[in-house]
Motif scaffolding. Structure first.
Motif, mmCIF file in Angstrom:
data_model
loop_
_atom_site.group_PDB
_atom_site.id
_atom_site.type_symbol
_atom_site.label_atom_id
_atom_site.label_comp_id
_atom_site.label_asym_id
_atom_site.label_seq_id
_atom_site.Cartn_x
_atom_site.Cartn_y
_atom_site.Cartn_z
ATOM 1 N N LEU A 50 0.819 -1.203 0.000
ATOM 2 C CA LEU A 50 0.000 0.000 0.000
ATOM 3 C C LEU A 50 0.860 1.263 0.000
ATOM 4 O O LEU A 50 0.552 2.241 -0.682
ATOM 5 N N VAL A 51 1.941 1.224 0.766
ATOM 6 C CA VAL A 51 2.845 2.380 0.798
ATOM 7 C C VAL A 51 3.481 2.604 -0.565
ATOM 8 O O VAL A 51 3.570 3.739 -1.061
ATOM 9 N N VAL A 52 3.915 1.507 -1.207
ATOM 10 C CA VAL A 52 4.525 1.622 -2.537
ATOM 11 C C VAL A 52 3.520 2.165 -3.540
ATOM 12 O O VAL A 52 3.831 3.047 -4.354
ATOM 13 N N ALA A 53 2.274 1.641 -3.483
ATOM 14 C CA ALA A 53 1.240 2.104 -4.411
ATOM 15 C C ALA A 53 0.943 3.584 -4.212
ATOM 16 O O ALA A 53 0.816 4.349 -5.175
ATOM 17 N N VAL A 59 4.037 10.130 -7.047
ATOM 18 C CA VAL A 59 5.067 10.481 -8.038
ATOM 19 C C VAL A 59 4.431 10.790 -9.380
ATOM 20 O O VAL A 59 4.785 11.768 -10.060
ATOM 21 N N VAL A 60 3.458 9.953 -9.793
ATOM 22 C CA VAL A 60 2.786 10.181 -11.075
ATOM 23 C C VAL A 60 2.062 11.525 -11.074
ATOM 24 O O VAL A 60 2.132 12.281 -12.051
ATOM 25 N N ALA A 61 1.375 11.829 -9.971
ATOM 26 C CA ALA A 61 0.655 13.096 -9.884
ATOM 27 C C ALA A 61 1.614 14.280 -9.964
ATOM 28 O O ALA A 61 1.338 15.278 -10.650
ATOM 29 N N VAL A 62 2.753 14.178 -9.293
ATOM 30 C CA VAL A 62 3.745 15.260 -9.325
ATOM 31 C C VAL A 62 4.318 15.423 -10.725
ATOM 32 O O VAL A 62 4.473 16.544 -11.229
#
Length: 228
Positions: A50-53, A59-62
């Motif tokens: 869950l933390v990785v997801a 990261v994708v949003a940034v």
């Protein structure tokens, strides 16, 4: 014909029924608690995933936001250097001419959008400026030597305030205006940009507010409408 009686819950009666109801309720509560604990154990065991997801999503949003910001910055830099020769303007289609005027407004510090379409009520581009107010442009792309008459000025005068709540109205053409159109426009606060003024605006980079003498902070009660 038989009628079906609605089933309904009956309150427990007597000590035995109360005890039975309590046992059922306790069993239900225990079952729910076990389900909650089971879900908790699954989540606890999967927390690294869950933390990785969540990290990947962040990261994708940034990255998406940075790319959009970079694209807007590049577009702003291109527009800041925007220059269009009259030959390039003459080669545009009517719709391309409207988008070109939008970009010229953005270059000059306005937030602007192209709105021209059928039934646009004499507005092809609408812009807004924090100090100069709301502007409406009516675009008249024509053949070289074509003239715009007073009728266009009448239309813009009739819709700029009531339909578009404009502070400033401008008719822009790559051709010319008749003498009556210019005289009527000057008298009724309808600005006009003819071929010579368009050269200064699009090709030489003169800002529209300088070209038309639009002063900062000069928002007024234009076209007979009350000030906001």
């Amino acid at each position: 014909m038989t009628t079906r009686r609605r089933s309904r819950f009956r309150r427990p009666r007597g000590p035995v029924e109360h005890v039975a109801a309590g046992i059922v309720a306790l069993a239900g509560a225990v079952l729910v608690l076990r389900m909650v604990l089971a879900v908790g154990r699954v989540l606890l065991g999967a927390w690294p995933l869950l933390v990785v997801a969540a990290g990947c999503a962040l990261v994708v949003a940034v990255v998406i936001r940075l790319r959009r910001a970079a694209a807007q910055r590049r577009r702003g830099e291109r527009l800041a250097r925007l220059r269009l020769t009259l030959a390039e303007v003459d080669a545009l289609s009517d719709r391309q001419f409207e988008f070109a005027l939008r970009d010229l407004l953005i270059r000059d510090g306005w937030s602007a959008r192209q709105v021209g379409q059928q039934g646009d009520q004499a507005a092809d581009v609408i812009g807004r400026h924090p100090r100069r107010g709301r502007i409406v442009l009516q675009a008249k792309h024509t053949k070289v030597g074509g003239k715009v008459g007073s009728q266009v000025m009448y239309q813009v005068k009739g819709t700029a305030g009531p339909a578009h709540r404009a502070d400033i109205a401008v008719v822009v053409t790559n051709g010319t205006f008749t003498r009556d159109a210019k005289t009527w426009g000057d008298k009724h606060q309808i600005h006009w940009v003819d071929r010579d003024r368009l050269r200064a605006w699009a090709e030489q980079g003169v800002a529209l507010n300088d070209l038309l003498g639009l002063r900062d902070g000069a928002r007024r009660r234009a076209f007979g409408r009350p000030a906001p």
